[in-house]
Design a protein around this motif. Structure first.
Motif, PDB file in Angstrom:
ATOM      1  N   ARG A  29      37.313  46.201  42.673  1.00  0.00           N
ATOM      2  CA  ARG A  29      38.665  46.133  43.205  1.00  0.00           C
ATOM      3  C   ARG A  29      39.658  46.412  42.106  1.00  0.00           C
ATOM      4  O   ARG A  29      39.513  45.928  40.985  1.00  0.00           O
ATOM      5  CB  ARG A  29      38.934  44.757  43.788  1.00  0.00           C
ATOM      6  CG  ARG A  29      40.285  44.673  44.472  1.00  0.00           C
ATOM      7  CD  ARG A  29      40.526  43.302  45.073  1.00  0.00           C
ATOM      8  NE  ARG A  29      41.799  43.269  45.732  1.00  0.00           N
ATOM      9  CZ  ARG A  29      42.967  43.194  45.113  1.00  0.00           C
ATOM     10  NH1 ARG A  29      43.016  43.139  43.806  1.00  0.00           N
ATOM     11  NH2 ARG A  29      44.098  43.173  45.782  1.00  0.00           N
ATOM     12  N   GLY A  30      40.661  47.215  42.413  1.00  0.00           N
ATOM     13  CA  GLY A  30      41.719  47.499  41.460  1.00  0.00           C
ATOM     14  C   GLY A  30      43.008  47.793  42.196  1.00  0.00           C
ATOM     15  O   GLY A  30      42.996  48.315  43.307  1.00  0.00           O
ATOM     16  N   GLU A  31      44.109  47.422  41.556  1.00  0.00           N
ATOM     17  CA  GLU A  31      45.412  47.762  42.136  1.00  0.00           C
ATOM     18  C   GLU A  31      46.377  48.123  41.038  1.00  0.00           C
ATOM     19  O   GLU A  31      46.237  47.683  39.895  1.00  0.00           O
ATOM     20  CB  GLU A  31      45.959  46.638  43.017  1.00  0.00           C
ATOM     21  CG  GLU A  31      46.295  45.358  42.336  1.00  0.00           C
ATOM     22  CD  GLU A  31      46.842  44.329  43.313  1.00  0.00           C
ATOM     23  OE1 GLU A  31      48.079  44.287  43.482  1.00  0.00           O
ATOM     24  OE2 GLU A  31      46.043  43.587  43.881  1.00  0.00           O
ATOM     25  N   GLU A  32      47.345  48.955  41.374  1.00  0.00           N
ATOM     26  CA  GLU A  32      48.306  49.433  40.388  1.00  0.00           C
ATOM     27  C   GLU A  32      49.604  49.800  41.093  1.00  0.00           C
ATOM     28  O   GLU A  32      49.600  50.301  42.213  1.00  0.00           O
ATOM     29  CB  GLU A  32      47.744  50.660  39.656  1.00  0.00           C
ATOM     30  CG  GLU A  32      48.646  51.226  38.598  1.00  0.00           C
ATOM     31  CD  GLU A  32      48.887  50.282  37.441  1.00  0.00           C
ATOM     32  OE1 GLU A  32      49.965  50.365  36.837  1.00  0.00           O
ATOM     33  OE2 GLU A  32      48.014  49.444  37.137  1.00  0.00           O
ATOM     34  N   THR A  33      50.710  49.542  40.418  1.00  0.00           N
ATOM     35  CA  THR A  33      52.034  49.934  40.897  1.00  0.00           C
ATOM     36  C   THR A  33      52.630  50.864  39.856  1.00  0.00           C
ATOM     37  O   THR A  33      52.602  50.564  38.665  1.00  0.00           O
ATOM     38  CB  THR A  33      52.937  48.700  41.087  1.00  0.00           C
ATOM     39  OG1 THR A  33      52.298  47.816  42.013  1.00  0.00           O
ATOM     40  CG2 THR A  33      54.293  49.083  41.615  1.00  0.00           C
ATOM     41  N   ASN A  34      53.160  52.002  40.310  1.00  0.00           N
ATOM     42  CA  ASN A  34      53.683  52.994  39.388  1.00  0.00           C
ATOM     43  C   ASN A  34      54.734  53.816  40.122  1.00  0.00           C
ATOM     44  O   ASN A  34      54.726  53.901  41.344  1.00  0.00           O
ATOM     45  CB  ASN A  34      52.538  53.886  38.887  1.00  0.00           C
ATOM     46  CG  ASN A  34      52.904  54.670  37.656  1.00  0.00           C
ATOM     47  OD1 ASN A  34      53.900  55.373  37.625  1.00  0.00           O
ATOM     48  ND2 ASN A  34      52.077  54.545  36.629  1.00  0.00           N
ATOM     49  N   ALA A  35      55.600  54.460  39.365  1.00  0.00           N
ATOM     50  CA  ALA A  35      56.617  55.318  39.972  1.00  0.00           C
ATOM     51  C   ALA A  35      55.980  56.559  40.597  1.00  0.00           C
ATOM     52  O   ALA A  35      56.466  57.076  41.597  1.00  0.00           O
ATOM     53  CB  ALA A  35      57.645  55.722  38.924  1.00  0.00           C
ATOM     54  N   ASP A  36      54.866  57.027  40.017  1.00  0.00           N
ATOM     55  CA  ASP A  36      54.170  58.205  40.510  1.00  0.00           C
ATOM     56  C   ASP A  36      52.874  57.782  41.200  1.00  0.00           C
ATOM     57  O   ASP A  36      52.007  57.159  40.585  1.00  0.00           O
ATOM     58  CB  ASP A  36      53.861  59.144  39.343  1.00  0.00           C
ATOM     59  CG  ASP A  36      53.144  60.413  39.765  1.00  0.00           C
ATOM     60  OD1 ASP A  36      53.159  60.737  40.972  1.00  0.00           O
ATOM     61  OD2 ASP A  36      52.566  61.075  38.888  1.00  0.00           O
ATOM     62  N   MET A  37      52.725  58.115  42.485  1.00  0.00           N
ATOM     63  CA  MET A  37      51.544  57.726  43.256  1.00  0.00           C
ATOM     64  C   MET A  37      50.272  58.301  42.630  1.00  0.00           C
ATOM     65  O   MET A  37      49.254  57.622  42.535  1.00  0.00           O
ATOM     66  CB  MET A  37      51.680  58.206  44.706  1.00  0.00           C
ATOM     67  CG  MET A  37      50.449  57.934  45.565  1.00  0.00           C
ATOM     68  SD  MET A  37      50.041  56.199  45.760  1.00  0.00           S
ATOM     69  CE  MET A  37      51.281  55.720  46.938  1.00  0.00           C
ATOM     70  N   TYR A  38      50.320  59.533  42.174  1.00  0.00           N
ATOM     71  CA  TYR A  38      49.134  60.156  41.593  1.00  0.00           C
ATOM     72  C   TYR A  38      48.737  59.477  40.283  1.00  0.00           C
ATOM     73  O   TYR A  38      47.549  59.300  40.003  1.00  0.00           O
ATOM     74  CB  TYR A  38      49.359  61.658  41.388  1.00  0.00           C
ATOM     75  CG  TYR A  38      49.482  62.400  42.705  1.00  0.00           C
ATOM     76  CD1 TYR A  38      48.340  62.759  43.413  1.00  0.00           C
ATOM     77  CD2 TYR A  38      50.717  62.713  43.246  1.00  0.00           C
ATOM     78  CE1 TYR A  38      48.426  63.424  44.633  1.00  0.00           C
ATOM     79  CE2 TYR A  38      50.822  63.376  44.457  1.00  0.00           C
ATOM     80  CZ  TYR A  38      49.684  63.727  45.149  1.00  0.00           C
ATOM     81  OH  TYR A  38      49.765  64.373  46.346  1.00  0.00           O
TER      82      TYR A  38
END
Length: 190
Positions: free
Chosen positions: A65-74
């Protein structure tokens, strides 16, 4: 692997779907046989400038499981895949070190994986010790209190969680601070 890609407040375009499947599909190279797993991907638009991705791959005896928040979806997709790769490598190292008998997770991974540079440094600094070593033990008396008082104690100490004895039931419970700033309660079953 079967992909379940869904979006919240964001349209899952064919380009995003293809990119996710291509990137997450690269994880198959770490396994002897292609895992039979449903890859759950949740894409979410957090606000107008940030998007979030959460990838869950449940497999027998292992949950990635992993999650990430970023300005760029890619970019967020790339970072999540890197996190999942680190998890696989960590599990493989642990499995090779601890579980050498037949039928264990050892036979799930390929043996030709080269360790990442960070893993080599980490293992050199740890020596032969397992990275899950307990380095500090604290003992304290559990005072009977309710959840609200436990939250106040937790905030007073500046911790993210607090273990306490429930005044009504006498069971051991835990309050914790969630990422959204609210509080959670873990109750033990009798």
């Amino acid at each position: 692997m079967h992909y379940n890609i869904r979006g919240e407040n964001i349209e899952v375009t064919a380009a995003i779907r293809e990119y996710v499947e291509k990137k997450v599909g690269k994880l198959e190279r770490y396994f002897d046989t292609t895992p039979i797993a449903d890859v759950n991907v949740k894409l979410q638009l957090v606000n107008s400038s940030e998007s979030s991705i959460e990838v869950t791959i449940p497999m027998p005896k292992l949950l990635l499981r992993g999650e990430e928040t970023n300005a760029d979806m890619y970019a967020a997709i790339d970072i999540v895949v890197e996190k999942l790769e680190r998890q696989i490598r960590k599990h493989k190292t642990k499995v090779n070190r601890k579980f050498r008998q037949e039928g264990s997770l050892k036979h799930m991974f390929k043996n030709d994986l080269e360790p990442l540079r960070e893993e080599i440094i980490e293992e050199e600094s740890l020596g032969e010790e397992d990275s899950l070593e307990v380095v500090r033990t604290k003992r304290f008396n559990l005072k009977p209190m309710d959840a609200e008082e436990a939250i106040l104690q937790m905030d007073l100490l500046g911790h993210n969680f607090f273990v306490f004895s429930d005044a009504d039931s006498g069971s051991t419970n835990v309050v914790y601070r969630r990422r959204d700033g609210k509080y959670g309660l873990i109750e033990s079953e009798a």
